[in-house]
Write an enzyme that holds these catalytic residues in place. Structure first.
Site, PDB file in Angstrom:
ATOM      1  N   ASP A  23       0.853  -1.192   0.000  1.00  0.00           N
ATOM      2  CA  ASP A  23       0.000   0.000   0.000  1.00  0.00           C
ATOM      3  C   ASP A  23       0.889   1.241   0.000  1.00  0.00           C
ATOM      4  O   ASP A  23       1.687   1.422   0.917  1.00  0.00           O
ATOM      5  CB  ASP A  23      -0.887  -0.050   1.256  1.00  0.00           C
ATOM      6  CG  ASP A  23      -1.711   1.218   1.415  1.00  0.00           C
ATOM      7  OD1 ASP A  23      -1.949   1.902   0.392  1.00  0.00           O
ATOM      8  OD2 ASP A  23      -2.110   1.520   2.555  1.00  0.00           O
ATOM      9  N   ASP A 202     -10.412 -16.927 -15.332  1.00  0.00           N
ATOM     10  CA  ASP A 202     -11.162 -17.363 -14.151  1.00  0.00           C
ATOM     11  C   ASP A 202     -12.341 -18.291 -14.484  1.00  0.00           C
ATOM     12  O   ASP A 202     -13.113 -18.006 -15.413  1.00  0.00           O
ATOM     13  CB  ASP A 202     -11.713 -16.105 -13.464  1.00  0.00           C
ATOM     14  CG  ASP A 202     -12.405 -16.390 -12.150  1.00  0.00           C
ATOM     15  OD1 ASP A 202     -11.698 -16.714 -11.194  1.00  0.00           O
ATOM     16  OD2 ASP A 202     -13.653 -16.279 -12.096  1.00  0.00           O
ATOM     17  N   GLU A 259      -8.009 -21.374 -15.505  1.00  0.00           N
ATOM     18  CA  GLU A 259      -8.404 -21.963 -14.217  1.00  0.00           C
ATOM     19  C   GLU A 259      -9.497 -22.970 -14.543  1.00  0.00           C
ATOM     20  O   GLU A 259     -10.642 -22.600 -14.769  1.00  0.00           O
ATOM     21  CB  GLU A 259      -8.939 -20.902 -13.244  1.00  0.00           C
ATOM     22  CG  GLU A 259      -9.111 -21.489 -11.851  1.00  0.00           C
ATOM     23  CD  GLU A 259     -10.211 -20.852 -11.005  1.00  0.00           C
ATOM     24  OE1 GLU A 259     -10.144 -20.957  -9.789  1.00  0.00           O
ATOM     25  OE2 GLU A 259     -11.170 -20.277 -11.571  1.00  0.00           O
TER      26      GLU A 259
HETATM   27  C1  NOJ Z   1     -11.904 -18.381  -8.897  1.00  0.00           C
HETATM   28  C2  NOJ Z   1     -11.211 -17.272  -8.165  1.00  0.00           C
HETATM   29  O1  NOJ Z   1      -9.860 -17.606  -8.005  1.00  0.00           O
HETATM   30  C3  NOJ Z   1     -11.929 -17.103  -6.858  1.00  0.00           C
HETATM   31  O2  NOJ Z   1     -11.234 -16.263  -5.969  1.00  0.00           O
HETATM   32  C4  NOJ Z   1     -13.319 -16.594  -7.159  1.00  0.00           C
HETATM   33  O3  NOJ Z   1     -14.071 -16.554  -5.963  1.00  0.00           O
HETATM   34  C5  NOJ Z   1     -14.055 -17.498  -8.159  1.00  0.00           C
HETATM   35  N1  NOJ Z   1     -13.233 -17.951  -9.232  1.00  0.00           N
HETATM   36  C6  NOJ Z   1     -15.238 -16.775  -8.763  1.00  0.00           C
HETATM   37  O4  NOJ Z   1     -14.810 -15.795  -9.661  1.00  0.00           O
END
Ligand code: NOJ
Length: 558
Positions: A23, A202, A259
């Site tokens: 920060d 994501d 992911e």
């Molecule tokens: C995976 C992300 O890494 C996580 O932090 C998030 O809550 C979910 N996807 C939903 O976007």
């Protein structure tokens, strides 16, 4: 099969959780300038690529994974000018920035969704999934990832609902609507034009679901079935991901890191093969080992044997196909040392051993902030100290299941996502040198002992070990073998040993780690021509045998 070489294959990546990194303006929340300030620190560690968790405007219901504007920066993190400065400064240092791409859902505060709520049957209504319920019940019985129904009632309507795989504040985007896809492609290309090197993508498997929205046999006492069923039961994700790639990433030679959970077993080639949807994807196989039948309180301990065999399995499975992204920690997981190290080796030496085993695997290594100094899970005194939406839901589940407050806290202590999200520990000054203000999340009290400044000054620290380890991986002599070398398991019959070779055209490296409580003696005849490249403790090699102390790792090479 020959693999076409790509610019990212021999790189090392580092994940930044911006809220907790550094920060610079004293508001208690980390910011983009804080990242720019620390680029030299990261470069010195050996990092090439930075994945920055979401910094877009957001109500932060799910810490930025609920985006209300894809084209801007949240004021908490700074401005677009700060982001541009970060990109420019990274470029000067030959470093690459990956943004987080969250396109399965957006925020309920995104203008698209606000307009959709005003007119669910109009243009923007079709950007999402609105469906009718019946007799006061939602359209189906699926349970969201954060618990509770995937359906939220639309205010002002008798029986109208919208669908959300995650929190109600994260409505899912309608990937069947070509207008939505156009909007998303345009946005992705806009960021690539700006100079980002690619994206971490994501929750992407969720874009394809059974939009007849069936109900499934319940798998819990709440009468619901996990939303995963809707994802597993349909075809079509490959076509959607190929179209995304063709219209965006391919045009820029972008690095994409998926992911992906719940991929079909035979789909590895489609996802990360030569023409795969992504450049790479995270190897979640060892993370998933602790998953229980539902609820963190039913999670399992990971045994060393399962850890080793699972790791070997994914390495062997992927090597003829493509590259996985290897990691021990991220912002959704507890700290790695508390998870993968048996208690007998849960110490500094063990952390260095775990680091070695992970960083030298075949694939692209991703470190998570704080891992390089051995940050640990953070003890919380009460559930109020947690911020994470998922942790609060899991705490509630524990209590419903009859666990006491203390027991429920113990569960969160082991599995909470906030374990990885506490502020970065830079030095021993107040708030670990992270902020001059009040930190948004508790600083782990062990910062007085575990911090960057202390480790900078200590030759045998975890930080200095990571520097040597990454330097070895990238050394002119061994870079190719660590990048492209075949992965061959070793000493599989030895109970507490994790060992492997990497082999490429006459070059060979060997990693041997002792995860057990006792000294281990292993035959060394085949390593006669090798020299010691790295170890975390003084090594003893007598004629024909290697002796490894508990928590010792050695790296040999020829
Ligand atoms: C995976 C992300 O890494 C996580 O932090 C998030 O809550 C979910 N996807 C939903 O976007």
């Amino acid at each position: 099969m020959a693999i076409t070489k790509k610019w990212w294959h021999d790189k090392v990546a580092y994940q930044i959780y911006p809220k907790s990194f550094r920060d610079t303006d004293g508001d208690g929340v980390g910011d983009l300038r804080g990242i720019t300030q620390k680029l030299d620190y990261l470069k010195d560690l050996g990092i090439d690529i930075l994945w920055i968790c979401p910094v877009y405007p957001s109500p932060f219901v799910d810490q930025g994974y609920d985006i209300s504007d894809y084209y801007d920066i949240d004021p908490a993190f700074g401005t677009m000018a700060d982001l541009e400065e970060l990109l420019a400064e990274a470029k000067k240092r030959d470093m690459y920035i990956l943004m987080d791409l969250v396109i399965n859902h957006c925020s309920d505060q995104h203008p698209w969704f606000r307009k959709a709520l005003q007119d669910p049957f109009g243009k923007y209504g079709d950007y999402f999934y609105f469906r009718r319920g019946e007799n006061g019940l939602p359209p189906s019985n699926t349970r969201s990832y954060f618990g509770g129904s995937t359906w939220e009632k639309v205010p002002g309507y008798e029986d109208l609902y919208y669908f959300h795989a995650y929190a109600a504040a994260q409505p899912d985007l309608n990937w069947e609507n070509p207008e939505v896809l156009d909007e998303l492609y345009t946005m992705v290309n806009w960021w690539l034009e700006k100079g980002v090197a690619g994206f971490r993508i994501d929750a992407i498997i969720n874009i394809q679901k059974d939009i007849s929205f069936p109900s499934y046999p319940p798998d819990g006492e709440d009468g619901m079935a996990t939303v995963v069923r809707m994802v597993e039961s349909v075809e079509g994700v490959n076509e959607k991901l190929q179209a995304l790639k063709k219209n965006t990433f391919d045009r820029y030679d972008a690095l994409t890191v998926g992911e992906v959970f719940n991929m079909r077993k035979d789909a590895l080639d489609a996802f990360v093969g030569e023409n795969g949807h992504f450049s790479t994807m995270f190897d979640f196989s060892v993370n998933c080992l602790s998953d229980g039948p539902g609820g963190w309180y039913r999670n399992r301990e990971i045994t060393f044997r399962d850890f080793r065999e699972t790791l070997f399995h994914s390495q062997l499975e992927c090597q003829g196909i493509g590259f996985l992204a290897n990691f021990l920690e991220n912002h959704d997981e507890p700290r790695g040392s508390s998870r993968y190290l048996p208690p007998c080796v849960r110490n500094e030496q063990g952390m260095k051993m775990l680091a070695t085993v992970s960083i030298l695997l075949r694939g692209i290594p991703f470190l998570f902030q704080g891992q390089e100094i051995g940050m640990t899970n953070c003890p919380m005194v009460s559930v109020e100290e947690y911020n994470d939406i998922n942790t609060k839901a899991e705490y509630a589940l524990c209590r419903q299941a009859g666990l006491s407050d203390r027991e429920a806290l113990n569960v969160c202590q082991r599995f909470s996502r906030d374990n990885g999200r506490t502020p970065m520990q830079w030095d021993a000054s107040p708030n670990a040198g992270f902020t001059t203000g009040t930190p948004w999340l508790k600083v782990n009290p062990n910062y007085v002992d575990i911090n960057v400044a202390e480790q900078e000054g200590r030759e045998d620290s975890i930080l200095n070990y990571y520097r040597r380890l990454i330097a070895l991986r990238k050394s002119p002599e061994y870079r190719e073998v660590f990048t492209y070398g075949e992965f061959v398991p070793l000493f599989r019959e030895a109970e507490n040993i994790l060992a492997y070779r990497r082999v490429l055209e006459g070059r060979e490296t060997v990693v041997i780690a002792n995860f057990g409580p006792e000294e281990a003696v292993l035959p060394a005849d085949t390593f006669r021509d090798h020299r010691l490249l790295l170890t975390n403790a003084p090594a003893e090699t007598a004629s024909g045998a290697i002796t490894l102390k508990s928590a010792q790792v050695i790296v040999l090479g020829r």
